[in-house]
Write an enzyme that holds these catalytic residues in place. Structure first.
Site, PDB file in Angstrom:
ATOM      1  N   LYS A  11      26.484  -7.679  55.887  1.00  0.00           N
ATOM      2  CA  LYS A  11      26.763  -8.129  54.526  1.00  0.00           C
ATOM      3  C   LYS A  11      25.490  -8.478  53.769  1.00  0.00           C
ATOM      4  O   LYS A  11      24.574  -9.065  54.340  1.00  0.00           O
ATOM      5  CB  LYS A  11      27.677  -9.346  54.577  1.00  0.00           C
ATOM      6  CG  LYS A  11      29.012  -9.007  55.235  1.00  0.00           C
ATOM      7  CD  LYS A  11      29.923 -10.175  55.315  1.00  0.00           C
ATOM      8  CE  LYS A  11      31.288  -9.741  55.798  1.00  0.00           C
ATOM      9  NZ  LYS A  11      32.212 -10.879  55.900  1.00  0.00           N
ATOM     10  N   LYS A  39      29.924  -5.604  61.481  1.00  0.00           N
ATOM     11  CA  LYS A  39      29.860  -5.640  60.019  1.00  0.00           C
ATOM     12  C   LYS A  39      28.496  -6.170  59.555  1.00  0.00           C
ATOM     13  O   LYS A  39      27.807  -6.887  60.304  1.00  0.00           O
ATOM     14  CB  LYS A  39      30.982  -6.508  59.455  1.00  0.00           C
ATOM     15  CG  LYS A  39      31.023  -7.892  60.046  1.00  0.00           C
ATOM     16  CD  LYS A  39      32.089  -8.788  59.423  1.00  0.00           C
ATOM     17  CE  LYS A  39      33.493  -8.367  59.692  1.00  0.00           C
ATOM     18  NZ  LYS A  39      34.492  -9.422  59.390  1.00  0.00           N
ATOM     19  N   CYS A  58      41.303 -19.795  60.293  1.00  0.00           N
ATOM     20  CA  CYS A  58      40.729 -19.617  61.633  1.00  0.00           C
ATOM     21  C   CYS A  58      39.213 -19.679  61.518  1.00  0.00           C
ATOM     22  O   CYS A  58      38.674 -19.700  60.410  1.00  0.00           O
ATOM     23  CB  CYS A  58      41.206 -18.290  62.252  1.00  0.00           C
ATOM     24  SG  CYS A  58      40.210 -16.870  61.792  1.00  0.00           S
ATOM     25  N   CYS A  89      40.870 -19.028  52.329  1.00  0.00           N
ATOM     26  CA  CYS A  89      41.002 -17.616  52.690  1.00  0.00           C
ATOM     27  C   CYS A  89      42.468 -17.226  52.615  1.00  0.00           C
ATOM     28  O   CYS A  89      43.344 -18.067  52.404  1.00  0.00           O
ATOM     29  CB  CYS A  89      40.461 -17.392  54.098  1.00  0.00           C
ATOM     30  SG  CYS A  89      41.538 -18.085  55.365  1.00  0.00           S
ATOM     31  N   ARG A  95      28.790  -3.904  53.788  1.00  0.00           N
ATOM     32  CA  ARG A  95      30.018  -4.108  53.000  1.00  0.00           C
ATOM     33  C   ARG A  95      29.711  -4.292  51.516  1.00  0.00           C
ATOM     34  O   ARG A  95      28.563  -4.177  51.099  1.00  0.00           O
ATOM     35  CB  ARG A  95      30.725  -5.374  53.511  1.00  0.00           C
ATOM     36  CG  ARG A  95      31.005  -5.395  55.013  1.00  0.00           C
ATOM     37  CD  ARG A  95      32.259  -4.633  55.290  1.00  0.00           C
ATOM     38  NE  ARG A  95      32.716  -4.807  56.666  1.00  0.00           N
ATOM     39  CZ  ARG A  95      33.675  -5.659  57.054  1.00  0.00           C
ATOM     40  NH1 ARG A  95      34.228  -6.499  56.194  1.00  0.00           N
ATOM     41  NH2 ARG A  95      34.082  -5.677  58.305  1.00  0.00           N
ATOM     42  N   ARG A 152      40.985  -2.851  50.581  1.00  0.00           N
ATOM     43  CA  ARG A 152      39.935  -3.584  49.864  1.00  0.00           C
ATOM     44  C   ARG A 152      39.031  -2.571  49.150  1.00  0.00           C
ATOM     45  O   ARG A 152      38.639  -1.577  49.749  1.00  0.00           O
ATOM     46  CB  ARG A 152      39.123  -4.370  50.894  1.00  0.00           C
ATOM     47  CG  ARG A 152      38.116  -5.313  50.351  1.00  0.00           C
ATOM     48  CD  ARG A 152      37.362  -5.980  51.491  1.00  0.00           C
ATOM     49  NE  ARG A 152      38.161  -6.905  52.271  1.00  0.00           N
ATOM     50  CZ  ARG A 152      37.819  -7.364  53.471  1.00  0.00           C
ATOM     51  NH1 ARG A 152      36.696  -6.971  54.045  1.00  0.00           N
ATOM     52  NH2 ARG A 152      38.594  -8.206  54.120  1.00  0.00           N
TER      53      ARG A 152
HETATM   54 FE1  SRM Z   1      36.936 -11.923  56.485  1.00  0.00          FE
HETATM   55  C1  SRM Z   1      38.301 -10.607  59.261  1.00  0.00           C
HETATM   56  C2  SRM Z   1      39.803 -11.557  54.840  1.00  0.00           C
HETATM   57  C3  SRM Z   1      35.321 -12.597  53.612  1.00  0.00           C
HETATM   58  C4  SRM Z   1      34.328 -13.241  58.265  1.00  0.00           C
HETATM   59  N1  SRM Z   1      38.718 -11.146  56.960  1.00  0.00           N
HETATM   60  C5  SRM Z   1      39.078 -10.607  58.160  1.00  0.00           C
HETATM   61  C6  SRM Z   1      40.452  -9.945  58.083  1.00  0.00           C
HETATM   62  C7  SRM Z   1      40.254  -8.503  57.727  1.00  0.00           C
HETATM   63  C8  SRM Z   1      41.347 -10.125  59.335  1.00  0.00           C
HETATM   64  C9  SRM Z   1      41.330  -9.047  60.371  1.00  0.00           C
HETATM   65  O1  SRM Z   1      40.250  -8.679  60.884  1.00  0.00           O
HETATM   66  O2  SRM Z   1      42.411  -8.600  60.729  1.00  0.00           O
HETATM   67  C10 SRM Z   1      41.046 -10.768  56.916  1.00  0.00           C
HETATM   68  C11 SRM Z   1      42.161 -10.086  56.122  1.00  0.00           C
HETATM   69  C12 SRM Z   1      43.117 -11.112  55.564  1.00  0.00           C
HETATM   70  C13 SRM Z   1      44.071 -10.558  54.604  1.00  0.00           C
HETATM   71  O3  SRM Z   1      45.284 -10.544  54.919  1.00  0.00           O
HETATM   72  O4  SRM Z   1      43.682 -10.151  53.511  1.00  0.00           O
HETATM   73  C14 SRM Z   1      39.796 -11.159  56.174  1.00  0.00           C
HETATM   74  N2  SRM Z   1      37.454 -11.921  54.586  1.00  0.00           N
HETATM   75  C15 SRM Z   1      38.712 -11.834  54.101  1.00  0.00           C
HETATM   76  C16 SRM Z   1      38.759 -12.140  52.612  1.00  0.00           C
HETATM   77  C17 SRM Z   1      39.800 -11.331  51.858  1.00  0.00           C
HETATM   78  C18 SRM Z   1      38.996 -13.650  52.453  1.00  0.00           C
HETATM   79  C19 SRM Z   1      39.319 -14.152  51.086  1.00  0.00           C
HETATM   80  O5  SRM Z   1      40.108 -15.087  51.041  1.00  0.00           O
HETATM   81  O6  SRM Z   1      38.772 -13.679  50.089  1.00  0.00           O
HETATM   82  C20 SRM Z   1      37.303 -11.842  52.242  1.00  0.00           C
HETATM   83  C21 SRM Z   1      37.052 -10.420  51.849  1.00  0.00           C
HETATM   84  C22 SRM Z   1      35.636 -10.202  51.462  1.00  0.00           C
HETATM   85  C23 SRM Z   1      35.325  -8.843  50.942  1.00  0.00           C
HETATM   86  O7  SRM Z   1      35.730  -8.567  49.818  1.00  0.00           O
HETATM   87  O8  SRM Z   1      34.640  -8.076  51.619  1.00  0.00           O
HETATM   88  C24 SRM Z   1      36.605 -12.126  53.559  1.00  0.00           C
HETATM   89  N3  SRM Z   1      35.111 -12.680  56.027  1.00  0.00           N
HETATM   90  C25 SRM Z   1      34.691 -12.981  54.770  1.00  0.00           C
HETATM   91  C26 SRM Z   1      33.531 -13.810  54.832  1.00  0.00           C
HETATM   92  C27 SRM Z   1      32.797 -14.410  53.644  1.00  0.00           C
HETATM   93  C28 SRM Z   1      31.634 -13.582  53.212  1.00  0.00           C
HETATM   94  O9  SRM Z   1      31.423 -12.468  53.721  1.00  0.00           O
HETATM   95  O10 SRM Z   1      30.908 -14.032  52.339  1.00  0.00           O
HETATM   96  C29 SRM Z   1      33.254 -14.007  56.171  1.00  0.00           C
HETATM   97  C30 SRM Z   1      32.149 -14.909  56.750  1.00  0.00           C
HETATM   98  C31 SRM Z   1      30.799 -14.335  56.600  1.00  0.00           C
HETATM   99  C32 SRM Z   1      30.459 -13.500  57.776  1.00  0.00           C
HETATM  100  O11 SRM Z   1      30.889 -12.349  57.826  1.00  0.00           O
HETATM  101  O12 SRM Z   1      29.788 -13.996  58.673  1.00  0.00           O
HETATM  102  C33 SRM Z   1      34.255 -13.289  56.913  1.00  0.00           C
HETATM  103  N4  SRM Z   1      36.376 -11.867  58.452  1.00  0.00           N
HETATM  104  C34 SRM Z   1      35.306 -12.515  58.981  1.00  0.00           C
HETATM  105  C35 SRM Z   1      35.328 -12.352  60.410  1.00  0.00           C
HETATM  106  C36 SRM Z   1      34.297 -12.941  61.404  1.00  0.00           C
HETATM  107  C37 SRM Z   1      33.101 -12.097  61.542  1.00  0.00           C
HETATM  108  C38 SRM Z   1      32.183 -12.605  62.618  1.00  0.00           C
HETATM  109  O13 SRM Z   1      30.991 -12.462  62.479  1.00  0.00           O
HETATM  110  O14 SRM Z   1      32.652 -13.121  63.624  1.00  0.00           O
HETATM  111  C39 SRM Z   1      36.478 -11.589  60.703  1.00  0.00           C
HETATM  112  C40 SRM Z   1      36.961 -11.150  62.087  1.00  0.00           C
HETATM  113  C41 SRM Z   1      36.130 -10.074  62.691  1.00  0.00           C
HETATM  114  O15 SRM Z   1      35.303  -9.435  62.040  1.00  0.00           O
HETATM  115  O16 SRM Z   1      36.334  -9.857  63.881  1.00  0.00           O
HETATM  116  C42 SRM Z   1      37.118 -11.317  59.452  1.00  0.00           C
HETATM  117 FE1  SF4 Z   2      39.627 -14.741  57.713  1.00  0.00          FE
HETATM  118 FE2  SF4 Z   2      40.615 -16.247  59.659  1.00  0.00          FE
HETATM  119 FE3  SF4 Z   2      41.276 -16.661  57.123  1.00  0.00          FE
HETATM  120 FE4  SF4 Z   2      42.170 -14.523  58.419  1.00  0.00          FE
HETATM  121  S1  SF4 Z   2      42.647 -16.691  58.831  1.00  0.00           S
HETATM  122  S2  SF4 Z   2      41.401 -14.556  56.334  1.00  0.00           S
HETATM  123  S3  SF4 Z   2      40.360 -13.998  59.635  1.00  0.00           S
HETATM  124  S4  SF4 Z   2      39.280 -16.941  58.074  1.00  0.00           S
END
Ligand code: SRM
Ligand code: SF4
Length: 564
Positions: free
Chosen positions: A211, A209, A474, A429, A145, A75
C-alpha cells in the site's frame, strides 16, 4: 520461482495461475454455484473482488440445506479518490442496478466498494465501470493497491502536481497482465500477438498486499505512516521540492500472535520529484525479492524491513533506483481527520466536505444520501473526492453554485445534522455481516457506541477535542485502529481490546490498554480517563499524548516493541 513446498499455498496458486487467470473464466460460466473454486478466490482479488456470503443468513441457509448466499464485494481503483460527476452518476447507477446491497461504501483508502454483487453480475459491473473509465485492477491482491493522496485542494496550488504523482505511481505499479481485459472484456482489448510478462512483479507478484500514500503536510488524513510506502510532499518556495520517503508501515495483527504487530513507517530520506517512480519501483521490488513467501502472516514489508534491517533495505533501494537519499526534510503534521463544511480554495473555488457515517452511502429512511449525491452530480461542475476517513468532498464549486449545492446537501441529509467532533473523527471498518474475518461488529455498532462516548466527552467538557477514535471487527486493522488515540479491536461478539496512546496526528501507533472488555467496562474506563484528561491536560495536548505523559500507557516508538 519454483514450486517450493515450503512456500505458502497462495504462492503456488499465483505461480500456476497463468498471470492471474486460473480457472476464473470457467467459474464464471458455472451457474450451478454462486461461488468460484477455492484457488480462484485468491486470484479474483487481483481483479478487484472478494467472495463473501451474508453471515447473518448463514445458519438459516444451512438449515434449509442451501449453499451460503454467495456474492462478491467489488472494490474500484480510484487513485487519490477523485471522481467526476459523470463518473459518480455511473458509479451510483451500478449500485442501484447491479448490486443486492444497493449501496456504495466509501473505504478507508479513498475508493468505493460494492457489496452484494452476484457472480452473473461481475462482468456487467466491471464493464459498466469501464465505460466510466474506472477499473478494479489491483484494487485487492498481492500488488500495489489503490494509492492515497491528500484530497483537499484548498491550501496549495501544487496540489494538482502532487496528485499527478500519485496517479503516476499507481499507473507505474499496475500489473501488466492482460488477464483483466481478457476475462472481463472477452479479449476485445488484447492484441493477438500479446505475450504476458510482468517486468515489475514477475509471475508470482508480491509476497503480500502493498500500500502506498502521498501526503501533503500539514494534513495527514491519508495516515501516510500506516502505509508500506509513503511520499510526503515537501514544498519549498511555493514549489514541489521533492518527497520525504517513508517505508514499512502496516496495521494488521493477529490476536495472541506476538510475532505480529502494527508498525509506523520509517523515514528513509528525501528525494527529488524526478526520482519518484524509480524509488517507488525499487521499494516494491526489494519487498518482492526479500519478503517472506512462506508465512503470509510475516509477509508484509514491515516484517521484511525489521528482518533484513533498515540500513540494508535503504541500500537496496538506493542501488536499485540509482539514487542516494538526502537527509529527510523537517515535516509537521497537525491532524489526521478531515475538515468539514465549506472551505474556499486557493483558486477561489469552494469545497464542501460532508460527513458520511462509516462511508455508507445509501438511501436511509429520512436521509436519502444516494439520491442526494446523484442530484448534486447532475449539476456539479467540479469533482467528488473520497477521503481516507470515509467522507466525501464536493470539490471545485464556483461561487454561483454554492447556495444550490448547499440546498441540495441539506435537502437530502448530507448536511444539517449536528455531528459531534468525536463522531467526525471516528471510523469503523465494514465488519459484519459481509466481512468473513470479523469477530465483532464495527460499522453497525459504531453509531450507538459513539453516542454513549459523546455523553462522556460532554460530562468532562472535552467535547471540542478532536479525539481520533476507531473501531474494527478484528485485528486486521482496516480502519487503522492502531493509529487512533483510542482504538477498539473486536475479540468476540460485543467484546473489544482497547488501545491508547497514538498521538492524534498519525505518526505513532498505540498500545494495548485493556483486553477483551465489554461496553460497560469500556465506558467506565473512558469515564475515568476523560476525567483525568480534562483536569490534567496541558495546553493543546492531545488525548493520546496525555495518556502517554501520564504513564497510563507507554509510547510505542518501534512496532516490533509493541508487545513489550
Ligand atoms: Fe482491509 C482484509 C475491508 C482497508 C488490513 N479488508 C479485508 C477484507 C477484504 C476481508 C477479507 O480478506 O475477506 C475486508 C472486506 C470487508 C467487506 O465486507 O467489505 C476488508 N479494508 C477493508 C475496507 C473496506 C475497510 C473500510 O471500512 O473501509 C478498506 C478498503 C481499503 C481499500 O479501498 O483498499 C480496508 N485493510 C484496510 C486497511 C487500512 C489502510 O490500508 O489504510 C488495513 C490496514 C493497513 C494494512 O494493510 O496494514 C487493512 N484488510 C487488512 C488485512 C490485514 C493485512 C495484514 O497485513 O495482516 C486484511 C486480511 C488479510 O489481508 O489477510 C484485510
Ligand atoms: Fe477488516 Fe477485520 Fe474489519 Fe473485516 S472485521 S473489515 S478484516 S478489520
Amino acid at each position: 520461482m519454483s514450486l517450493d513446498t515450503e512456500l505458502s499455498p497462495v504462492e503456488g496458486i499465483k505461480t500456476s495461475s497463468n498471470f492471474l487467470r486460473g480457472t476464473i473464466a470457467e467459474g464464471l460460466k458455472d451457474r450451478t454455484t454462486g461461488a468460484f473454486v477455492d484457488d480462484d478466490t485468491q486470484l479474483t482479488k487481483f481483479h478487484g473482488f472478494y467472495q463473501q456470503d451474508d453471515r447473518d443468513l448463514r445458519a438459516e441457509r444451512k438449515a434449509q440445506k442451501l449453499e451460503p448466499l454467495y456474492s462478491f464485494m467489488l472494490r474500484a481503483r480510484v487513485p487519490g479518490g477523485v471522481a467526476t460527476p459523470q463518473q459518480w452518476l455511473a458509479i451510483d447507477k451500478i449500485a442501484g442496478d447491479l448490486t443486492a446491497a444497493g449501496s456504495l461504501r466509501l473505504t478507508t483508502r479513498q475508493t468505493f466498494q460494492y457489496h452484494g454483487v452476484y457472480k452473473h453480475n461481475l462482468k456487467p459491473v466491471i464493464q459498466e465501470l469501464d465505460k466510466a473509465l474506472i477499473d478494479s485492477i489491483a484494487a485487492c491482491g498481492d500488488v500495489n493497491r489503490n494509492i492515497m493522496c491528500n484530497p483537499n485542494p484548498v491550501d496549495s496550488h501544487i496540489h494538482a502536481e502532487v496528485y499527478d504523482w500519485a496517479k503516476k505511481i499507481s499507473e507505474h505499479l499496475l500489473p501488466n497482465t492482460k488477464a483483466y481485459w481478457e476475462l472481463w472484456f472477452d479479449d476485445e482489448r488484447v492484441a493477438d500477438n500479446h505475450v504476458d510478462e510482468e517486468p515489475i512483479y514477475g509471475n508470482t507478484y508480491l509476497p503480500r498486499k502493498f500500500k502506498a500514500a502521498v501526503a501533503i503536510p500539514p494534513h495527514n488524513d491519508v495516515d501516510v505512516y500506516a502505509n508500506d510506502m509513503g511520499f510526503i510532499a515537501i514544498i519549498e518556495d511555493g514549489k514541489l521540492a521533492g518527497f520525504n520517503v517513508t517505508v514499512g508501515g502496516g496495521m494488521g495483527t493477529t490476536h495472541g500472535d506476538v510475532k505480529t504487530y502494527p508498525r509506523a513507517a520509517s523515514t528513509f530520506g528525501f528525494i527529488r520529484p524526478q526520482d519518484t517512480l524509480k524509488v517507488a519501483e525499487a521499494i516494491l521490488t526489494t519487498q518482492r525479492d526479500f519478503g517472506n513467501r512462506k508465512d503470509r502472516k510475516q509477509a508484509r514489508l514491515k516484517y521484511t524491513i525489521d528482518t533484513i534491517g533498515i540500513d540494508k533495505y535503504i541500500s537496496e533501494v538506493e542501488t536499485r533506483a540509482g539514487i542516494t537519499f538526502e537527509p529527510a526534510r523537517e515535516v509537521t503534521f497537525t491532524q489526521q481527520g478531515d475538515r468539514f463544511g465549506w472551505v474556499k480554495g486557493f483558486d477561489g473555488k469552494w469545497h464542501l466536505t460532508v460527513f458520511i457515517e462509516s462511508g455508507r452511502i445509501k438511501d436511509f429512511p429520512g436521509k436519502p444520501l444516494r439520491t442526494g449525491l446523484v442530484e448534486i452530480a447532475k449539476i456539479h461542475q467540479g469533482d467528488f473526492r473520497m477521503t481516507a476517513n470515509q467522507n466525501l468532498i464536493i470539490a471545485g464549486v464556483p461561487d454561483e453554485q454554492k447556495a444550490t449545492i448547499e440546498g441540495l446537501a441539506r435537502k437530502y441529509g448530507l448536511l444539517g445534522e449536528t455531528i459531534s467532533v468525536l463522531k467526525e473523527n471516528s471510523m469503523a471498518c465494514v465488519a459484519l455481516p459481509t466481512c468473513s474475518l470479523a469477530m465483532a461488529e464495527a460499522e453497525r455498532y459504531l453509531p450507538e457506541f459513539v453516542a454513549k462516548v459523546e455523553q462522556l466527552t460532554l460530562k468532562h467538557g472535552i467535547e471540542q477535542q478532536p479525539i481520533v477514535m476507531r473501531m474494527t471487527g478484528c485485528p486486521n486493522g482496516c480502519a487503522r485502529p492502531f493509529m487512533a488515540e483510542i482504538g477498539f479491536v473486536g475479540k468476540a461478539d460485543g467484546r473489544y481490546n482497547m488501545y491508547l496512546g497514538a498521538d492524534g496526528i498519525g505518526t505513532r501507533v498505540n498500545k494495548l490498554y485493556k483486553e477483551n472488555i465489554d461496553e460497560a467496562t469500556i465506558l467506565a474506563e473512558l469515564d475515568e480517563l476523560f476525567g483525568q484528561y480534562s483536569k490534567a491536560r496541558e495546553q493543546g495536548e492531545t488525548f493520546g499524548n496525555y495518556v502517554v505523559r501520564a504513564g497510563i500507557v507507554k509510547a510505542v516508538h518501534e512496532g516490533r516493541l509493541w508487545h513489550e
